[in-house]
Design an enzyme around this catalytic site. Structure first.
Site: not given
Lengths: 78, 455
Positions: B293, B117, B289, B291
């Site tokens: 994917r 993070k 954040e 991701n």
């Protein structure tokens, strides 16, 4: 004689975690709302609770068993 | 080198989705599955199948050794991880690298960096992506906290610097409140973590969750616009839209352009999503954040932009260049996805798998159902409860909602419980229709008894 039935299909557990004591042993007094076992279904743990009070007679499904909805899990003597 | 033999290391609807994309590209598909998934739809569709272990995910879909061994044994030249399981596991990517097998996704280094993070926040700031304004480091005195809070603007959130799990978190509206609450937060943090250091962050009231789809080939990156995913229960998305009707064009451009800047800065390869909190009052957005994917809700973006994102990520993983430039990527109409889960919405969303019967799937212009069901299929109780995703596309949000109601009414999944009734109720709700909701909207709505059984 009253049976505790599974509300959902899943994997049945008679103890909170491996190595922990079983929730109930034969001869134990059971009050309405007591936890009898856990069912793991789709990554969620559900507590199976007694709907009546009585004396615990025994489990009818083994720890770690795959069970279907409505299947008897334990027996109580009123 | 273009991918020729693709192992799918996932299950359920996303495995089906990946097989369809790969087959359309002429790629040989190899479906990995657990013992409990031998009769799932993706296994029936794949050119080849391989069992990777027992039902428990830890011993099959999460077992790096077993998946890599299966990929080697079947001579796969690439592995698609889907979402969840090993999709964002850098150790898995390194194990595939060592075996000379391509991972359909970014590098292990990128996964590590964006998964941390603090590192992700630094990378975002460096690329000009706004982050939630906060104190630079720990604050040890109430006086320091008051100075920083004044510069951030109230309300502010007080957090334990050492913390986690919500301990010590307080939201204060004024300096007076801060001076009263900060010592309490310090005491609580000291008791819980042995460290009374505090951290301050601007509190964003009733934020919306907005995310940007990006795609990169290692040299270049593009965005495929944004998605609105504020309809959540227990931090799980239940209903997603593309685009976000609450954004004006200026805000949309800033949001999407800065996302591309971050993707380019990390030489991103594959499909990725940058998640933001959006304050609709001030029109400010803040990165939370990334991701690394393909996401569950990618179909709304595909419907909005007319692109097959799964094919594109396989293409770039095989060394291909992005096939669409930014100016070729346009948005048309409005798209909505709802997640059909094997849960009983009338019984606190109790999971309820079973044997599928009487399956009826709605069809028609602008309707899509991504799923892994067939009549007689026994949905196993070992994995998550997602059965399928119903996606609709209309010329605007209003027509999309009308089409969603028609499509939901035409969808029948017998033999188990589903969340269909929740989605019908949401589609008919005045606030949802007015696009007036945020991430903390659904749970109080449910608690207030807005979802009633249909008799």
């Amino acid at each position: 004689m009253a049976q505790v039935l599974s509300p959902v299909p899943g994997t049945f557990y008679t103890q909170a975690a491996p190595g922990e004591p079983v929730f109930k042993k034969p001869g134990d007094l059971v009050a309405t709302g007591d936890i009898i076992g856990l069912i793991e279904v789709m990554k969620t743990f559900i507590e199976v609770k007694a709907e009546t009070s009585g004396t615990f007679k025994g489990y009818m499904a083994e720890d770690g068993a795959a069970i279907s909805a409505g299947e008897p899990l334990a027996e109580l003597e009123a | 080198m273009p991918i020729e033999r693709l192992l799918i290391a996932n299950r359920g609807e996303i495995a089906v989705r990946i097989i369809r994309a790969a087959k359309a590209m002429g790629i040989h598909t190899i479906q990995a599955h657990s013992e409990a998934d031998a009769d799932m739809l993706a296994v029936r569709m794949a050119d080849e199948t391989v069992c990777i272990g027992p039902a428990q995910a830890a011993q099959s879909y999460l077992n790096i050794g077993a998946v890599v061994a299966a990929a080697k044994a079947t001579h796969a030249d690439a592995v698609h991880p889907g979402y969840g399981f090993l999709a964002e596991n850098a150790g898995f990517v390194r194990a595939l690298d060592a075996a000379g097998i391509t991972f359909v996704g970014p590098s292990a280094e990128t996964i590590d960096r964006m998964g941390d993070k603090v590192a992700a926040r630094q990378a975002a700031e460096a690329a000009g992506v706004p982050v939630v304004p906060g104190s630079r480091g720990r604050l040890d005195t109430v006086e320091d906290a008051a100075t920083v809070a004044a510069s951030l603007g109230y309300p502010v959130m007080i957090k334990a610097a050492a913390g986690g799990g919500g301990k010590g978190i307080r939201i204060v509206q004024t300096e007076e409140e801060l001076r009263k609450m900060a010592p309490q937060a310090q005491a609580e943090a000291k008791a819980a973590f042995g460290d009374g250091g505090l951290y301050l962050e601007r509190a964003i009231k009733s934020p919306r969750h907005i995310e940007v789809q990006i795609m990169g080939d290692g040299n270049d990156a593009v965005h495929y616009f944004e998605r609105e995913c504020s309809m959540q229960r227990r931090r799980q998305k239940v209903w997603e839209e593309a685009g976000a009707a609450c954004l004006d064009e200026t805000t949309r451009s800033q949001l999407c352009d800065t996302a591309v800047a971050l993707a380019k800065a990390v030489n991103y390869v594959g499909a990725g999503t940058l998640e933001y909190l959006y304050d609709s009052e001030t029109k400010e957005f803040f990165f939370i954040e990334m991701n690394t994917r393909i996401q569950v809700e990618h179909p709304v973006t595909e419907m909005l932009t007319g692109t097959d994102l799964v094919q594109e990520m396989i293409h770039v993983a095989g060394g291909g260049k992005l096939r669409r430039t930014q100016k070729d990527i346009t948005r048309t109409g409005h798209s909505i996805e709802v997640r059909l889960n094997a849960e009983d919405p009338m019984m606190q969303f109790l999971p309820f798998p079973g044997q599928v019967s009487g399956l009826r799937i709605p069809e028609g212009e602008g309707i899509r159902f991504d799923h892994f069901l067939y009549d007689g299929y026994q949905v196993p109780p070992f994995y998550d409860s997602l059965l399928g995703k119903l996606i609709v596309h209309g010329k605007n949000r209003e027509t999309a909602i009308a089409l969603l109601i028609t499509a939901l009414e035409g969808l029948e999944i017998g033999g188990l419980k589903t969340t269909k009734a929740l989605h019908l109720a949401l589609a008919r709700d005045a606030s949802v229709r007015a696009d007036d909701f945020h991430t903390q909207w659904l749970e109080p709505w449910l608690a207030a008894g807005n979802l009633k059984p249909i008799h």
